[in-house]
Design a protein around this motif. Structure first.
Motif, mmCIF file in Angstrom:
data_model
loop_
_atom_site.group_PDB
_atom_site.id
_atom_site.type_symbol
_atom_site.label_atom_id
_atom_site.label_comp_id
_atom_site.label_asym_id
_atom_site.label_seq_id
_atom_site.Cartn_x
_atom_site.Cartn_y
_atom_site.Cartn_z
ATOM 1 N N VAL A 1 4.917 -34.484 -15.187
ATOM 2 C CA VAL A 1 5.289 -33.588 -14.089
ATOM 3 C C VAL A 1 4.629 -32.236 -14.276
ATOM 4 O O VAL A 1 4.037 -31.677 -13.335
ATOM 5 C CB VAL A 1 6.824 -33.441 -14.028
ATOM 6 N N TYR A 2 4.705 -31.699 -15.501
ATOM 7 C CA TYR A 2 4.105 -30.385 -15.754
ATOM 8 C C TYR A 2 2.598 -30.442 -15.523
ATOM 9 O O TYR A 2 2.029 -29.563 -14.851
ATOM 10 C CB TYR A 2 4.411 -29.934 -17.188
ATOM 11 N N LEU B 1 9.475 -28.085 -22.711
ATOM 12 C CA LEU B 1 9.776 -29.428 -22.225
ATOM 13 C C LEU B 1 10.322 -30.344 -23.318
ATOM 14 O O LEU B 1 10.978 -31.340 -23.032
ATOM 15 C CB LEU B 1 8.511 -30.070 -21.643
ATOM 16 N N ARG C 1 3.710 -22.607 -24.659
ATOM 17 C CA ARG C 1 5.132 -22.272 -24.521
ATOM 18 C C ARG C 1 5.816 -23.217 -23.565
ATOM 19 O O ARG C 1 6.946 -23.667 -23.802
ATOM 20 C CB ARG C 1 5.255 -20.822 -24.033
ATOM 21 N N ARG C 2 5.149 -23.512 -22.455
ATOM 22 C CA ARG C 2 5.746 -24.392 -21.431
ATOM 23 C C ARG C 2 5.923 -25.809 -21.958
ATOM 24 O O ARG C 2 6.948 -26.449 -21.715
ATOM 25 C CB ARG C 2 4.888 -24.397 -20.170
ATOM 26 N N HIS D 1 14.500 -20.847 -10.110
ATOM 27 C CA HIS D 1 13.651 -21.392 -11.166
ATOM 28 C C HIS D 1 14.467 -22.151 -12.184
ATOM 29 O O HIS D 1 14.058 -23.221 -12.655
ATOM 30 C CB HIS D 1 12.880 -20.272 -11.865
ATOM 31 N N ASP E 1 0.861 -19.305 -23.048
ATOM 32 C CA ASP E 1 1.816 -19.700 -22.003
ATOM 33 C C ASP E 1 1.856 -21.216 -21.848
ATOM 34 O O ASP E 1 2.939 -21.798 -21.685
ATOM 35 C CB ASP E 1 1.430 -19.048 -20.674
ATOM 36 N N GLN F 1 -2.152 -29.114 -12.441
ATOM 37 C CA GLN F 1 -2.902 -29.780 -11.379
ATOM 38 C C GLN F 1 -4.009 -30.691 -11.913
ATOM 39 O O GLN F 1 -5.119 -30.739 -11.363
ATOM 40 C CB GLN F 1 -3.453 -28.748 -10.391
ATOM 41 N N VAL G 1 13.757 -30.623 -14.154
ATOM 42 C CA VAL G 1 12.624 -31.202 -14.895
ATOM 43 C C VAL G 1 13.049 -31.580 -16.297
ATOM 44 O O VAL G 1 12.723 -32.659 -16.812
ATOM 45 C CB VAL G 1 11.443 -30.203 -14.962
ATOM 46 N N TYR H 1 1.932 -31.139 -11.543
ATOM 47 C CA TYR H 1 2.351 -30.146 -10.559
ATOM 48 C C TYR H 1 1.908 -28.729 -10.919
ATOM 49 O O TYR H 1 1.547 -27.963 -10.027
ATOM 50 C CB TYR H 1 3.867 -30.165 -10.384
ATOM 51 N N TYR H 2 1.919 -28.397 -12.157
ATOM 52 C CA TYR H 2 1.566 -27.013 -12.491
ATOM 53 C C TYR H 2 0.088 -26.884 -12.899
ATOM 54 O O TYR H 2 -0.635 -26.053 -12.365
ATOM 55 C CB TYR H 2 2.450 -26.484 -13.618
ATOM 56 N N VAL I 1 15.154 -25.666 -10.885
ATOM 57 C CA VAL I 1 14.007 -26.580 -10.961
ATOM 58 C C VAL I 1 13.748 -26.979 -12.397
ATOM 59 O O VAL I 1 13.538 -28.157 -12.715
ATOM 60 C CB VAL I 1 12.748 -25.913 -10.359
ATOM 61 N N LEU I 2 13.764 -25.996 -13.298
ATOM 62 C CA LEU I 2 13.481 -26.290 -14.702
ATOM 63 C C LEU I 2 14.555 -27.196 -15.291
ATOM 64 O O LEU I 2 14.241 -28.107 -16.073
ATOM 65 C CB LEU I 2 13.376 -24.996 -15.511
ATOM 66 N N LYS J 1 9.208 -37.952 -9.380
ATOM 67 C CA LYS J 1 9.355 -37.310 -8.064
ATOM 68 C C LYS J 1 10.659 -37.743 -7.398
ATOM 69 O O LYS J 1 11.382 -36.929 -6.796
ATOM 70 C CB LYS J 1 8.152 -37.706 -7.214
#
Lengths: 276, 158
Positions: free
Chosen positions: B113-114, B24, B19-20, B95, B16, B120, B102, B117-118, B98-99, B145
């Motif tokens: 950003v990924y 991007l 994949r993310r 979603h 995952d 962390q 981004v 925010y995701y 937002v995507l 941001k």
């Protein structure tokens, strides 16, 4: 957490890799890394091939080294036949005169150059009647070997011989020149055997021949050659030796009546390489 | 070389994430699959030892980002990425909005950003991962941001 942060998290959280893609990736890795049949690594194959080549070359080299290309019959007290390879080294020898094996063995002839081996045999025998016959497959090679031996061993005279004669002589345990003498003697006295010749020196055989020739000459009335014969008997190396400079008569001269085998040994096929 | 079992487990754990990151940077499914194979092949062939799961994940992220950049260098690509050309994305409007926002950011902001925010990660961790200066990361976060606020509206900021 701020709302935007939550939204971004939530949005990314909804993105997943599908099972099909994961399965295909796993299958790709399996095929590429884990399912290949064991192959011979070059890093292991190369040293093995090199070793095999080395062994092959070594065996071939040994074969070439061991192969005799010339035979040298040395009659100096004992009679020894040397087999010589392409590198002029003795690869084997045969003692044709019985009872001399131990003495010859002590000389360690194998792997020596033929000239050194002949010199060792001549020196150890202490004989003054050393005679050498060479069969190397060609006149040129015979001459080269003979010249080398005569340079190395003072007083030794060399003859050329053909392989058949050398082999025939070897079979009856005689050196080439003694074999020629034996044949000559036998022609005069058919009862003579090779064993009789083995026990006699060349000089003694010559004396026998001279005696028989003298008797024959006496019966035929021609004695002129007797002198020559007498000289020959005193020499003991008449059969085409260098001591008969320019004597073409050697090859069937007057002294040769009834002998017909004076021709420098080898029954007419010999050539003299003595210092003329 | 890692065992097949280890490789399969890594695929399960990090598919995952990969994949993310691919989303991007890449425009199509085929490129994503190429990156998948590249990343997990490198993982299987990696002879080093990971100090922890976090270390391992950071390594995967770094390799994925670099692999995407390498692929993009191969031929000319558009700066913006259309969601419609990418398969298997969430269909919820929220979603997608937002995507899309981004993905509309400059490429150098998207990973930040990924990861922030995701995943962390802290700015310092992101800087180490992406081989950038920490202050640069802070700056990029701030600008990203601002752009997201603009796209997603004041409501998103709360």
């Amino acid at each position: 957490m701020k709302p935007m942060d939550k939204r971004i998290q939530s949005a990314f959280g909804a993105v997943h890799a599908d099972e099909a893609m994961k399965a295909r990736t796993a299958a790709f890795l399996s095929k590429k890394l884990y399912d290949k049949p064991r192959r011979l690594h070059l890093s292991r194959a190369i040293p093995a091939v090199c070793c095999a080549l080395f062994v092959l070359i070594a065996c071939a080299g040994y074969g070439v080294y061991s192969m005799p290309v010339a035979a040298i019959s040395v009659e100096a007290g004992e009679t020894v036949e040397l087999k010589v390879n392409a590198f002029d080294r003795v690869v084997s020898y045969t003692c044709l005169s019985s009872g001399t094996e131990t003495d010859v063995e002590a000389l360690n002839l194998t792997h020596q150059t033929y000239s050194d081996a002949v010199a060792a045999l001549v020196e150890s025998s202490g004989s003054e009647e050393a005679a050498v016959s060479v069969a190397a497959g060609s006149e040129e090679k015979n001459a080269a070997i003979a010249a080398e031996i005569e340079t190395r061993c003072q007083g030794v005279n060399c003859q050329s011989a053909d392989a058949e004669t050398l082999e025939a002589a070897s079979e009856v345990g005689l050196g080439v020149q003694k074999y020629a003498a034996y044949l000559e003697w036998k022609s005069l006295d058919p009862s003579v055997t090779p064993e009789d010749a083995q026990t006699l020196s060349m000089r003694e055989i010559r004396e026998k021949i001279a005696a028989l020739s003298g008797e024959d000459s006496a019966t035929t009335g021609g004695n002129g050659p007797q002198d020559g014969t007498g000289q020959q008997s005193g020499n003991g190396q008449q059969s085409g030796t260098g001591l008969h400079d320019g004597t073409g008569q050697q090859n069937g001269g007057g002294a040769q009546d009834g002998t017909g085998q004076q021709n420098g040994g080898g029954q007419g096929s010999g050539h003299r390489y003595g210092r003329n | 070389m890692r065992s097949e079992q280890e490789a399969v487990q890594a695929i399960e754990r990090y598919a995952d994430t990969v994949r993310r990151i691919c989303m991007l940077h890449l425009k199509n499914y085929a490129d994503t699959e190429d990156i998948f194979q590249t990343v997990f092949l490198k993982y299987a062939l990696y002879s080093g030892t990971f100090e922890s799961d976090a270390h391992e994940k950071a390594w995967i992220i770094r390799v994925t980002v670099n692999a995407c950049k390498d692929l993009l260098k191969s031929f000319f690509r558009s700066r913006t990425v259309s969601l419609d050309s990418i398969g298997e994305l969430p269909y919820e409007d929220e979603h997608r909005e937002v995507l899309e926002a981004v993905l509309a950011l400059p490429a150098k902001y998207r990973d930040v950003v990924y990861l922030f925010y995701y995943e962390q990660y802290t700015a310092a961790e992101i800087a180490a991962m992406l081989h950038r200066n920490e202050n640069t990361i802070y700056t990029q976060l701030k600008r990203a941001k601002a752009l997201l606020k603009e796209k997603l509206g004041d409501e998103a900021d709360g």
